[in-house]
Write an enzyme that holds these catalytic residues in place. Structure first.
Site, PDB file in Angstrom:
ATOM      1  N   ASP A 139       0.775  -1.071  -0.114  1.00  0.00           N
ATOM      2  CA  ASP A 139       0.048   0.083   0.143  1.00  0.00           C
ATOM      3  C   ASP A 139       1.056   1.288   0.006  1.00  0.00           C
ATOM      4  O   ASP A 139       0.427   2.444  -0.243  1.00  0.00           O
ATOM      5  CB  ASP A 139      -0.934   0.164   1.169  1.00  0.00           C
ATOM      6  CG  ASP A 139      -0.404   0.060   2.585  1.00  0.00           C
ATOM      7  OD1 ASP A 139       0.887  -0.252   2.715  1.00  0.00           O
ATOM      8  OD2 ASP A 139      -0.850   0.000   3.468  1.00  0.00           O
TER       9      ASP A 139
ATOM     10  N   TYR B 206      12.253   2.995  -0.849  1.00  0.00           N
ATOM     11  CA  TYR B 206      11.450   1.848  -0.959  1.00  0.00           C
ATOM     12  C   TYR B 206      10.228   1.931  -1.803  1.00  0.00           C
ATOM     13  O   TYR B 206       9.953   0.976  -2.727  1.00  0.00           O
ATOM     14  CB  TYR B 206      11.248   1.335   0.683  1.00  0.00           C
ATOM     15  CG  TYR B 206      10.313   0.048   0.440  1.00  0.00           C
ATOM     16  CD1 TYR B 206      10.595  -1.093  -0.024  1.00  0.00           C
ATOM     17  CD2 TYR B 206       8.961   0.059   1.031  1.00  0.00           C
ATOM     18  CE1 TYR B 206       9.547  -2.117  -0.159  1.00  0.00           C
ATOM     19  CE2 TYR B 206       8.091  -0.753   1.218  1.00  0.00           C
ATOM     20  CZ  TYR B 206       8.511  -1.793   0.548  1.00  0.00           C
ATOM     21  OH  TYR B 206       7.528  -3.116   0.679  1.00  0.00           O
TER      22      TYR B 206
HETATM   23  P1  NAD Z   1      11.626  -9.783   3.549  1.00  0.00           P
HETATM   24  O1  NAD Z   1      12.807  -8.570   3.641  1.00  0.00           O
HETATM   25  O2  NAD Z   1      11.457 -10.476   4.958  1.00  0.00           O
HETATM   26  O3  NAD Z   1      12.203 -10.758   2.523  1.00  0.00           O
HETATM   27  C1  NAD Z   1      12.642 -10.464   1.323  1.00  0.00           C
HETATM   28  C2  NAD Z   1      13.391 -11.893   0.661  1.00  0.00           C
HETATM   29  O4  NAD Z   1      13.616 -11.445  -0.608  1.00  0.00           O
HETATM   30  C3  NAD Z   1      14.589 -12.380   1.342  1.00  0.00           C
HETATM   31  O5  NAD Z   1      14.226 -13.447   1.754  1.00  0.00           O
HETATM   32  C4  NAD Z   1      15.645 -11.982   0.581  1.00  0.00           C
HETATM   33  O6  NAD Z   1      16.628 -12.931   0.780  1.00  0.00           O
HETATM   34  C5  NAD Z   1      15.214 -12.157  -0.858  1.00  0.00           C
HETATM   35  N1  NAD Z   1      15.914 -11.343  -2.061  1.00  0.00           N
HETATM   36  C6  NAD Z   1      16.138  -9.937  -1.752  1.00  0.00           C
HETATM   37  N2  NAD Z   1      16.796  -9.760  -2.783  1.00  0.00           N
HETATM   38  C7  NAD Z   1      17.003 -10.772  -3.687  1.00  0.00           C
HETATM   39  C8  NAD Z   1      17.138 -11.185  -4.937  1.00  0.00           C
HETATM   40  N3  NAD Z   1      17.896 -10.155  -5.741  1.00  0.00           N
HETATM   41  N4  NAD Z   1      17.176 -12.253  -5.250  1.00  0.00           N
HETATM   42  C9  NAD Z   1      16.440 -13.226  -4.897  1.00  0.00           C
HETATM   43  N5  NAD Z   1      16.009 -13.170  -3.596  1.00  0.00           N
HETATM   44  C10 NAD Z   1      16.017 -11.856  -3.034  1.00  0.00           C
HETATM   45  O7  NAD Z   1      10.562  -9.087   3.036  1.00  0.00           O
HETATM   46  P2  NAD Z   1       8.655  -9.380   3.263  1.00  0.00           P
HETATM   47  O8  NAD Z   1       8.701  -8.355   4.436  1.00  0.00           O
HETATM   48  O9  NAD Z   1       8.799 -10.765   3.350  1.00  0.00           O
HETATM   49  O10 NAD Z   1       8.276  -8.725   1.967  1.00  0.00           O
HETATM   50  C11 NAD Z   1       7.931  -9.681   0.879  1.00  0.00           C
HETATM   51  C12 NAD Z   1       7.149  -8.878  -0.224  1.00  0.00           C
HETATM   52  O11 NAD Z   1       6.064  -8.315   0.387  1.00  0.00           O
HETATM   53  C13 NAD Z   1       8.026  -7.600  -0.678  1.00  0.00           C
HETATM   54  O12 NAD Z   1       8.087  -7.327  -2.207  1.00  0.00           O
HETATM   55  C14 NAD Z   1       7.454  -6.346  -0.086  1.00  0.00           C
HETATM   56  O13 NAD Z   1       7.626  -5.229  -0.628  1.00  0.00           O
HETATM   57  C15 NAD Z   1       6.409  -6.821  -0.040  1.00  0.00           C
HETATM   58  N6  NAD Z   1       5.224  -6.456   1.199  1.00  0.00           N
HETATM   59  C16 NAD Z   1       5.795  -6.435   2.488  1.00  0.00           C
HETATM   60  C17 NAD Z   1       4.761  -5.947   3.486  1.00  0.00           C
HETATM   61  C18 NAD Z   1       5.317  -6.347   4.938  1.00  0.00           C
HETATM   62  O14 NAD Z   1       4.566  -5.831   5.789  1.00  0.00           O
HETATM   63  N7  NAD Z   1       6.357  -6.721   5.274  1.00  0.00           N
HETATM   64  C19 NAD Z   1       3.610  -5.718   3.240  1.00  0.00           C
HETATM   65  C20 NAD Z   1       3.293  -5.386   1.993  1.00  0.00           C
HETATM   66  C21 NAD Z   1       4.039  -5.895   1.002  1.00  0.00           C
END
Ligand code: NAD
Ligand code: TYD
Length: 357
Positions: free
Chosen positions: A137, A161
Site C-alpha cells: 500500500d 522503498y
Molecule cells: P523480507 O525482507 O522479509 O524478505 C525478502 C526476501 O527476498 C529475503 O528472503 C531475501 O533474501 C530475498 N531477496 C532479496 N533480494 C533478492 C534477490 N536479488 N534475489 C533473490 N532473492 C532476494 O520481505 P517481506 O517483508 O517478506 O516482504 C516480501 C514482499 O512483500 C516484498 O516484495 C515487500 O515489498 C512486500 N510487502 C511487504 C509488507 C510487509 O509488511 N512486510 C507489506 C506489503 C508488501
C-alpha cells in the site's frame, strides 16, 4: 473458471511473507510443486522453512532474481505455470540510508522476472500462466486523517522503498498492456506474524521488551499503520492467483488501523502479563526518537474489491493475531537469537553445502 497452479516459482520465499506463504500454499495445494528462488540477503532465513525439508514437492534454489539465465532455466526446466514474486529489499529505513540496492532488486530485478516470464509464457511450454507481483500500500503515498487507498488511488510513493515498488508495479502494468501478459498485482498493508525480521516494528518491540532495551518510537508516535496477519495475506494471495482476471490489481488489508504509540503500549502491556512484570513496567522502556525523514503519516486500505470479487476476508482478529504472535516469539527465542547473532547465515552452508553467504 479458476486457474490451477501446478508448478509454482516463488521468489524471496526465505523472507517473512514468502516463507509464511509457502507454508500456507503447500498445505492447501499438496499436488503443486514449489520452487523457492532466494539469494539469502540478511532478510532471507532458511530456518523459516525447516519443516519442508525432505518434502519432494519443494525445492530451494539459492540465486539472484537478477540472474536472467538462472530464472529462464528454472521456468523452463520446472515447467513453471505460475510465478509469485516476493523477492525485494523491504525495509524503508534501509532505503533511506542506501537506496541503490532497492532500485537494483525491486525495479531491475522485477524487470528481469517479467521479461523471462514473458518469454516463457510466449514459448507456450505451459498452456496457461500467471505472474503475480507482490506489492505494498506504500506505493499510494500517505493519507490525511480520513480516506482510504483504493486500487484507483494514483501512485505517489514517498520513500525510496515505496518508489522502487511503484516502479515495479508500473512495469507489471506495462507487461500486461503491451504484451497481454497475464499479470496480477496485489498491494497489501503492513503485515505482522511469525518469522518477521526483528528490525521491523512489532518483532523489534517484542525482542527489546524481553531484553529490557529501549523501544524507539519515531516522531510523535501518531503515525497510523493498517495491520494484517501474514497468514491472512497468504490466503488472499492464493485467492488472487487462482481466481483473479489477468491484468487486475487488488488491495489487501484488514481494516485494522493503529497509531504506532497504541501498538507499542499494547505490546508492552501484553508482555507485562506474560513476563510476570508489574503493569506499566514495560512502558517505561518507550523512548521517543528523531522522526524518520519523509515518514508517511497514515496508511489505510480499502480492500472491498477483494472481498466483493473473491470472497476473501481476514480470519484473524487483531486481538487473537497479536497475542499469538507474541507467544510465537516467546516460544521461538532460539530463532530470534540466531537472527540477532547472525548464526542463521551458517544454515545454508551446513545444510546445502554451497558457497559462503
Ligand atoms: P523480507 O525482507 O522479509 O524478505 C525478502 C526476501 O527476498 C529475503 O528472503 C531475501 O533474501 C530475498 N531477496 C532479496 N533480494 C533478492 C534477490 N536479488 N534475489 C533473490 N532473492 C532476494 O520481505 P517481506 O517483508 O517478506 O516482504 C516480501 C514482499 O512483500 C516484498 O516484495 C515487500 O515489498 C512486500 N510487502 C511487504 C509488507 C510487509 O509488511 N512486510 C507489506 C506489503 C508488501
Ligand atoms: P516498519 O515496521 O518499519 O514498517 P513501515 O515503515 O513499512 O510501515 O514501521 C512501522 C511503523 O513504525 C512506521 O510508522 C515506523 C514506525 N517505527 C517506529 O516508530 N520505531 C521503530 O523502531 C520502527 C522500526 C518503526
Amino acid at each position: 473458471m479458476s486457474f490451477n497452479p501446478t508448478s509454482l516459482l516463488v521468489t524471496g520465499g526465505a523472507g517473512f511473507i514468502g516463507s509464511n506463504f509457502i507454508h500456507s500454499f503447500m498445505a492447501n495445494n499438496p499436488e503443486c510443486t514449489v520452487t523457492n528462488l532466494d539469494c539469502l540477503t540478511y532478510a532471507g532465513n532458511l530456518k523459516n522453512l525447516t519443516a519442508l525439508e525432505g518434502n519432494r514437492k519443494y525445492r530451494f534454489i539459492r540465486g539472484d532474481i537478477g540472474d536472467a539465465a538462472l530464472v529462464a532455466g528454472l521456468l523452463a526446466d520446472q515447467r513453471i505455470n505460475a510465478v509469485v514474486h516476493f523477492a525485494a529489499e523491504s525495509h524503508v529505513d534501509r532505503s533511506i540510508t542506501g537506496p541503490e540496492i532497492f532500485v537494483r532488486t525491486n525495479v531491475l530485478g522485477t524487470q528481469i522476472m517479467l521479461e523471462e516470464s514473458r518469454k516463457h509464457w510466449q514459448s507456450a511450454v505451459v498452456s496457461d500462466f500467471r505472474y503475480l507481483q507482490i506489492s505494498t500500500d506504500e506505493v499510494y503515498g500517505s493519507l490525511g486523517d480520513t480516506g482510504y487507498f483504493t486500487e484507483e488511488t494514483p501512485l505517489a510513493a514517498n520513500s525510496p522503498y515505496s518508489a522502487s515498488k511503484a516502479g515495479a508495479d508500473l512495469l507489471v502494468r506495462a507487461y500486461h498492456e503491451t504484451f497481454g501478459m497475464p499479470t496480477l498485482n496485489t498491494r497489501c498493508s503492513n503485515n505482522y506474524g511469525p518469522y518477521h525480521f526483528p528490525e521491523k516494528l512489532i518483532p523489534l518491540l517484542i525482542h527489546n521488551i524481553i531484553n529490557k532495551k529501549p523501544l524507539p518510537v519515531y516522531g510523535d508516535g501518531l503515525n497510523v499503520r493498517d495491520w494484517l496477519h501474514v497468514r491472512d495475506h497468504a490466503v488472499a494471495i492464493e485467492a488472487v492467483l487462482k481466481q483473479a482476471s489477468p491484468g487486475s490489481v487488488y488491495n489487501i488489508g484488514g481494516n485494522n488501523e493503529w497509531k504506532n504509540i497504541n501498538i507499542v503500549n499494547l505490546v508492552c502491556d501484553l508482555l507485562d502479563e506474560r513476563l510476570g512484570r508489574a503493569y506499566g513496567e514495560n512502558r517505561t522502556l518507550i523512548t521517543f526518537v528523531k522522526d524518520r525523514p519523509g515518514h508517511d503519516r497514515r496508511y489505510a486500505i480499502d480492500a472491498s474489491k477483494l472481498k466483493h470479487d473473491l470472497g476473501w476476508s481476514p480470519a484473524y482478529t487483531f486481538e487473537q493475531g497479536i497475542a499469538e504472535t507474541i507467544d510465537w516469539y516467546l516460544d521461538n527465542q532460539e530463532w530470534v537469537s540466531e537472527v540477532t547473532s547472525g548464526a542463521y547465515r551458517d544454515y545454508y552452508q551446513s545444510h546445502y553445502g554451497g558457497g559462503a553467504a
